[in-house]
Design an enzyme around this catalytic site. Sequence first.
Site, PDB file in Angstrom:
ATOM      1  N   ALA A 145       0.831  -1.209   0.000  1.00 50.16           N
ATOM      2  CA  ALA A 145       0.000   0.000   0.000  1.00 50.16           C
ATOM      3  C   ALA A 145       0.865   1.258   0.000  1.00 50.16           C
ATOM      4  O   ALA A 145       0.586   2.222  -0.729  1.00 50.16           O
ATOM      5  CB  ALA A 145      -0.940  -0.010   1.205  1.00 50.16           C
ATOM      6  N   TYR A 146       1.907   1.258   0.803  1.00 52.18           N
ATOM      7  CA  TYR A 146       2.817   2.410   0.863  1.00 52.18           C
ATOM      8  C   TYR A 146       3.494   2.637  -0.483  1.00 52.18           C
ATOM      9  O   TYR A 146       3.552   3.760  -0.989  1.00 52.18           O
ATOM     10  CB  TYR A 146       3.862   2.174   1.954  1.00 52.18           C
ATOM     11  CG  TYR A 146       4.898   3.270   2.067  1.00 52.18           C
ATOM     12  CD1 TYR A 146       4.601   4.450   2.748  1.00 52.18           C
ATOM     13  CD2 TYR A 146       6.155   3.127   1.508  1.00 52.18           C
ATOM     14  CE1 TYR A 146       5.538   5.464   2.856  1.00 52.18           C
ATOM     15  CE2 TYR A 146       7.103   4.134   1.618  1.00 52.18           C
ATOM     16  CZ  TYR A 146       6.788   5.302   2.296  1.00 52.18           C
ATOM     17  OH  TYR A 146       7.729   6.306   2.404  1.00 52.18           O
ATOM     18  N   ASN A 147       3.991   1.557  -1.088  1.00 51.83           N
ATOM     19  CA  ASN A 147       4.699   1.688  -2.361  1.00 51.83           C
ATOM     20  C   ASN A 147       3.802   2.259  -3.456  1.00 51.83           C
ATOM     21  O   ASN A 147       4.209   3.137  -4.215  1.00 51.83           O
ATOM     22  CB  ASN A 147       5.253   0.329  -2.793  1.00 51.83           C
ATOM     23  CG  ASN A 147       6.352  -0.172  -1.878  1.00 51.83           C
ATOM     24  OD1 ASN A 147       6.864   0.567  -1.049  1.00 51.83           O
ATOM     25  ND2 ASN A 147       6.692  -1.433  -2.013  1.00 51.83           N
ATOM     26  N   SER A 161       1.134   4.006  -3.040  1.00 53.66           N
ATOM     27  CA  SER A 161       0.752   5.386  -2.711  1.00 53.66           C
ATOM     28  C   SER A 161       1.824   6.359  -3.175  1.00 53.66           C
ATOM     29  O   SER A 161       1.519   7.470  -3.649  1.00 53.66           O
ATOM     30  CB  SER A 161       0.503   5.543  -1.201  1.00 53.66           C
ATOM     31  OG  SER A 161       1.714   5.571  -0.463  1.00 53.66           O
ATOM     32  N   LYS A 162       3.079   5.962  -3.064  1.00 52.03           N
ATOM     33  CA  LYS A 162       4.171   6.832  -3.506  1.00 52.03           C
ATOM     34  C   LYS A 162       4.282   6.859  -5.031  1.00 52.03           C
ATOM     35  O   LYS A 162       4.648   7.885  -5.621  1.00 52.03           O
ATOM     36  CB  LYS A 162       5.488   6.390  -2.868  1.00 52.03           C
ATOM     37  CG  LYS A 162       5.528   6.572  -1.357  1.00 52.03           C
ATOM     38  CD  LYS A 162       5.259   8.020  -0.952  1.00 52.03           C
ATOM     39  CE  LYS A 162       5.405   8.227   0.547  1.00 52.03           C
ATOM     40  NZ  LYS A 162       5.134   9.634   0.954  1.00 52.03           N
TER      41      LYS A 162
END
Length: 226
Positions: A126-128, A130-131
């Site tokens: 999810a973090y990846n 999002s970036k």
Amino acid sequence: MDLNDKVVLINGASSGIGAATAIYLSKQSAKLFWLGLTSDVDCERIVNETIEHHGKVDVLVNNAGVIGMGGIKNSTLETYDRVMSTNIRAVYLLTQLTVPYLIQSKGCVINVSCVSSSKPSTMALAYNISKAALDHFTKCTALELAPDGVRVNSVNPGFVKTNLLKDIGLSEDQLELFVKNVVGNMPLKKAVEGDEVAALIAYLASDKAKTITGSNFVIDGGSILR
């Protein structure tokens, strides 16, 4: 860089890169308004308060971010929603609220992204993504706002030891080993310092970068090379 009289709004300035940036920019004579992790109400309030006090916004730094661990097999939609809400939705809203004032000041937006936006891993899906979305948001808004004289860029740090790592849920010993392994795999064998990222943000906020827009600036000790 002299940022004298520039009004800078920083999202996520209570710790880590955001706090380092606030300290660095204040030494360059910038006038700062900042907030921590954001809600819709917080975004509207801080923009209104900035305009009430200074009548303008010259620079918006979208820095707030959270991390959620796990890949597609072992993460949850709750993790996805939490990460995307802070890392993308808040950026979208705060930028949207600020754009009318940035157009007036011929200002700029600097988004704090990450090298993981273009370097796949299985640790934090999810973090990846999002970036990755943030990088494309940077390019799309740079294209849209260029005719208005507003620049939009991102800085993409590699490993920076900040409070964000506490979200991983590791013990202190595990975290120390994690940091050692990450830094050991970097070509320069050096973690990125918060004030290095802050200096890059200051440059992009200054008039020295007046023809730079739509770019992603990697600062990662060479980690993206592997």
